[in-house]
Design an enzyme around this catalytic site. Structure first.
Site, mmCIF file in Angstrom:
data_model
loop_
_atom_site.group_PDB
_atom_site.id
_atom_site.type_symbol
_atom_site.label_atom_id
_atom_site.label_comp_id
_atom_site.label_asym_id
_atom_site.label_seq_id
_atom_site.Cartn_x
_atom_site.Cartn_y
_atom_site.Cartn_z
ATOM 1 C CE1 TYR A 124 -3.060 -3.125 0.738
ATOM 2 C CE2 TYR A 124 -4.505 -1.215 0.619
ATOM 3 C CZ TYR A 124 -4.328 -2.579 0.580
ATOM 4 O OH TYR A 124 -5.400 -3.405 0.375
ATOM 5 C CE LYS A 176 2.928 -18.118 -0.088
ATOM 6 N NZ LYS A 176 2.084 -19.327 -0.069
ATOM 7 C CG ASP A 210 -0.732 -20.699 1.440
ATOM 8 O OD1 ASP A 210 -0.142 -20.290 2.461
ATOM 9 O OD2 ASP A 210 -0.164 -21.387 0.576
#
Ligand code: NAI
Ligand code: MG
Length: 339
Positions: A124, A176, A210
């Site tokens: 962002y 991640k 995930d």
């Protein structure tokens, strides 16, 4: 109770209607608040040419707390998003998004999760560009994910402090780091260091994003407080909103050192604006988070009980909740049920 001045930004689209409903409910519940109304978004552009008028910013600087409706980002004013600009202006580094079951009978009856999203970094930061090749000016595109130790540490520390203050048992850091070894690796490393400071007080674990997405759907009870970087937080906070009935019931708080802005997670809903059927629940719940933030938790508890009773009764709720009511009838029913 000392009266607290709060900046009120009704916002765009359904914003003014759900803001009226919310102010009505909070005032009826006895909130000791002096509202100071200011414009932003399209309403700001129409009144003064700016989606973030200086008077609005000055008010938030002075009051330190705002309750805002959804803002439509005007096209072509130089802001990627007015909401992101507000978060940057006040360095609102932690986005708090609770999800709790209100209406039983859905997929899960006992969801009670709080997601803390880092609110200033990651993808962002807006470092993006095209790379031209031969006669294609958009042959490739790059976005840069920026994670700082400072930003990661303060977001994770916020999650642990939140857990301590709210009697929560566990913080799960979602990441991640297996693939994004540098950015996500740093977030995990910084988070683990912070977690050590809370050892023995709050449990800690970590999970790859995930796997977290799957487990949130299959076994939400294994989670309590979750903390993660900006975009993962954007995505998974909508997922947990889906576990409890959708965006119409999802509030959020953007918290910084010197200011806090509370808002519904949903947008300005142009498709139903002006029809009188917007669900005010998310905004009312954002109002409750705001009341808790300023030390009026007893008023918030009264509002929550009346709101939940109204939603369960279903006698005055809006069409998104399966009712035939209006924003106004909904607010009236909540006011009637305030003990
Ligand atoms: P949206 O959240 O406004 O609408 C998505 C769907 O949910 C629509 O069908 C809408 O009718 C429904 N919905 C949303 N809130 C509802 C409510 N309270 N009661 C009943 N139904 C409701 O998302 P969309 O359409 O993608 O965005 C519209 C505008 O809002 C855009 O300009 C966007 O930038 C802005 N936006 C602003 C946000 C903020 O101020 N925090 C957050 C998200 C979007
Ligand atoms: Mg989002």
């Amino acid at each position: 109770m000392a009266v607290r001045t709060i900046t009120l930004i009704p916002g765009d689209g359904i914003g003014p209607a759900i803001t009226d409903a919310t102010v009505r409910v909070l005032d009826a519940a006895g909130a000791a608040i002096a509202w100071e109304t200011h414009l932003a978004g399209i309403a700001g552009v129409e009144a003064s040419g700016s989606p973030l008028p200086e008077a609005t910013l000055e008010s938030i600087r002075r009051t330190g707390v705002a309750l805002k409706g959804p803002l439509t980002t005007p096209v072509g004013v130089g802001f990627r998003s007015v909401n992101v600009a507000l978060r940057k202006e006040f360095d609102l580094y932690a986005n708090v998004r609770p999800a709790r079951t209100i209406v039983p009978g859905g997929r899960y009856d006992n969801i009670d999760l709080v997601l803390i999203r880092e609110n200033t970094e990651g993808l962002y930061v807006g470092v993006e560009h095209y790379i031209g090749m031969a006669d294609d000016p958009k042959a490739a595109a790059e976005s840069v994910m920026i994670i700082t130790r400072y930003g990661a540490e303060r977001a994770v520390r916020f999650a642990f402090d939140y857990a301590v203050q709210h009697g929560r048992r566990k913080v799960t850091l979602v990441h991640k780091a297996n693939i994004l070894k540098y950015t996500q690796g740093l977030f995990l490393e910084a988070g683990k260091a912070v977690a050590k400071e809370y050892e023995g007080r709050v449990e800690f674990d970590e999970m790859i994003v995930d796997a977290a997405a799957m487990n949130l759907v299959l076994k939400p009870e294994r989670f309590d407080v979750l903390v993660m970087e900006n975009m993962f937080g954007d995505i998974l906070s909508d997922l947990i909103a889906g576990l409890v009935g959708g965006l119409g019931l999802a509030p959020g708080g953007n918290i910084g050192k010197n200011a806090a802005i509370f808002e519904p997670v949903h947008g300005s809903a142009p498709d139903i604006a002006g029809k009188g059927i917007a669900n005010p629940s998310a905004m009312i719940l954002a109002g409750c988070m705001m009341l808790e933030h300023i030390g009026q938790a007893d008023v918030a508890a009264r509002v929550r009980t009346a709101l939940e009773t109204t939603i369960r009764a279903g006698d005055a709720t809006t069409p998104d909740l399966g009712g035939t009511g209006t924003t106004e009838s909904f607010a009236e029913a909540v006011v009637r049920r305030l003990g």
